[in-house]
Enzyme design. Structure first.
Site, PDB file in Angstrom:
ATOM      1  NE  ARG A  60     -10.712  -8.238   1.827  1.00  0.00           N
ATOM      2  CZ  ARG A  60     -11.848  -8.932   1.812  1.00  0.00           C
ATOM      3  NH1 ARG A  60     -11.825 -10.221   2.038  1.00  0.00           N
ATOM      4  NH2 ARG A  60     -13.009  -8.351   1.559  1.00  0.00           N
ATOM      5  CE  LYS A 107     -23.434  13.031  19.596  1.00  0.00           C
ATOM      6  NZ  LYS A 107     -22.660  13.186  20.852  1.00  0.00           N
ATOM      7  NE  ARG A 130     -11.320   1.468   3.454  1.00  0.00           N
ATOM      8  CZ  ARG A 130     -11.293   0.215   3.017  1.00  0.00           C
ATOM      9  NH1 ARG A 130     -12.382  -0.527   3.068  1.00  0.00           N
ATOM     10  NH2 ARG A 130     -10.186  -0.317   2.542  1.00  0.00           N
ATOM     11  CG  HIS A 145      -6.652   1.000  -0.324  1.00  0.00           C
ATOM     12  ND1 HIS A 145      -5.956   1.047   0.860  1.00  0.00           N
ATOM     13  CD2 HIS A 145      -7.559  -0.009  -0.191  1.00  0.00           C
ATOM     14  CE1 HIS A 145      -6.425   0.106   1.669  1.00  0.00           C
ATOM     15  NE2 HIS A 145      -7.398  -0.541   1.051  1.00  0.00           N
TER      16      HIS A 145
HETATM   17  C1  NCD Z   1     -10.637  -2.592  -1.662  1.00  0.00           C
HETATM   18  C2  NCD Z   1     -11.060  -1.204  -1.224  1.00  0.00           C
HETATM   19  O1  NCD Z   1     -11.654  -1.024  -0.169  1.00  0.00           O
HETATM   20  O2  NCD Z   1     -10.734  -0.306  -1.979  1.00  0.00           O
HETATM   21  N1  NCD Z   1     -10.620  -3.525  -0.675  1.00  0.00           N
HETATM   22  C3  NCD Z   1      -9.536  -3.641   0.171  1.00  0.00           C
HETATM   23  O3  NCD Z   1      -9.171  -2.719   0.844  1.00  0.00           O
HETATM   24  N2  NCD Z   1      -8.890  -4.804   0.207  1.00  0.00           N
HETATM   25  C4  NCD Z   1     -11.212  -3.051  -2.929  1.00  0.00           C
HETATM   26  C5  NCD Z   1     -12.682  -2.926  -3.189  1.00  0.00           C
HETATM   27  O4  NCD Z   1     -13.457  -2.502  -2.334  1.00  0.00           O
HETATM   28  O5  NCD Z   1     -13.072  -3.305  -4.285  1.00  0.00           O
END
Ligand code: NCD
Length: 305
Positions: free
Chosen positions: A55, A84, A105, A133
């Site tokens: 997502r 690398k 991420r 997040h």
């Molecule tokens: C979450 C995450 O990656 O932290 N997902 C997301 O971004 N919608 C939740 C999860 O992984 O449980």
């Protein structure tokens, strides 16, 4: 102004005060009306995903395309020069020459913050280990305000893996700007970490920590369920013991208010039974939709003058 305050990007929910949240929610709401535009024509977003995502990455990319912009990036540790031995700092100092904003991420909690120290363009934290997040939490608030109403006065349950779940950390930080009652529901060993609770206490948030959710279902307006974060466990046997600790079932809905809504950032594993999905109270797939207008709002704020 929002643009000036966030010129280095969005790293933590702690950057936001109530005014910032209200401003970006208003922009997100406006974006619901604007399906496609050319606001970000000529701009490039780089998506650097060192951890799995469905997502977050796809909604950032879709939002960028819907605003007329373009996307470059990678979504595996294996395909970039990190494999690398290149450092995050060097990767960022390279990618900033190719793009106008970076959504990143990473499994390390401090990765996005470190990236922002090296970058001359805005960095968006799209998930940093068990840390935060923030853009998920913003879309969660857009979901609540659009589907339920005002945040002030709500009783909000946050249930599941509160220790390792980054979405719940950012969500509770954002909620600390509002007059809400929070019920943190988790097994004893997956409670919110002390550093998160210290922050909430400083902000004078009204919260309770409990283990059983059934007895509070009748007072909740929102229950936000999260998955037990398997990948963060050091001891996999411990995960096995906890993975089915909560399973929210259809009959649990019987004890909830008419305007009760069930949220989940997804992915879901076993913590919500699939029979619940058809209820109008289950809005986690609508929640995925709100990722688009919220991320359109964020991208346009960070990339336009
Ligand atoms: C979450 C995450 O990656 O932290 N997902 C997301 O971004 N919608 C939740 C999860 O992984 O449980």
């Amino acid at each position: 102004m929002f643009k000036d305050k966030f010129s280095e990007g969005i790293i933590s929910a702690k950057q936001f005060d109530r005014e910032d949240i209200e401003y970006i929610l208003k922009k997100g709401k406006e974006m619901i009306q604007i399906k496609n535009s050319n606001l970000l024509q000529g701009k490039i977003l780089a998506t650097l995903f060192f951890e799995p995502s469905t997502r977050t990455r796809l909604s950032f990319e879709s939002a960028m395309y819907r605003l007329g912009g373009s996307v470059i990036g990678f979504h595996s540790e294996d395909v970039s020069s990190i494999k690398k031995g290149e450092s995050i700092a060097d990767t960022i100092r390279t990618v900033e020459n190719y793009s106008d904003c970076i959504a990143m991420r990473h499994s390390l909690e401090g990765a996005a913050r470190m990236a922002s120290k090296f970058a001359k363009i805005p960095i968006i934290n799209a998930g940093s280990g068990s840390g935060e997040h923030p853009t998920q939490a913003l879309l969660d608030l857009l979901t609540i305000t659009e589907e339920i109403g005002e945040l002030d006065g709500l009783n909000i349950g946050i249930m599941g893996d509160l220790k390792y779940g980054r979405t719940v950390h950012s969500l509770s930080i954002l909620l600390s700007n509002f007059d809400v009652n929070i019920y943190f529901v988790s097994p004893e060993i997956l409670r919110m970490r002390n550093r998160d609770k210290d922050f909430l206490q400083q902000q004078q948030v009204k919260y309770k920590e409990i283990t059983k959710y059934r007895k509070i279902l009748n007072i909740l307006d929102v229950l936000y369920i999260t998955r037990i974060q398997k990948e963060r466990f050091v001891d996999i046997e411990e995960y096995e013991k906890l993975k089915d600790f909560y399973i929210f079932r259809e009959d649990d809905l019987e004890n909830t208010k008419d305007n009760f809504r069930l949220l989940h950032p997804l992915p879901r594993v076993t913590e919500i039974s699939p029979n619940v999905d058809i209820s109008k109270k289950a809005i986690y797939f609508k929640q995925t939709y709100y990722g688009i207008p919220m991320r359109k709002a964020i991208l346009s704020e960070l990339m336009t003058e």
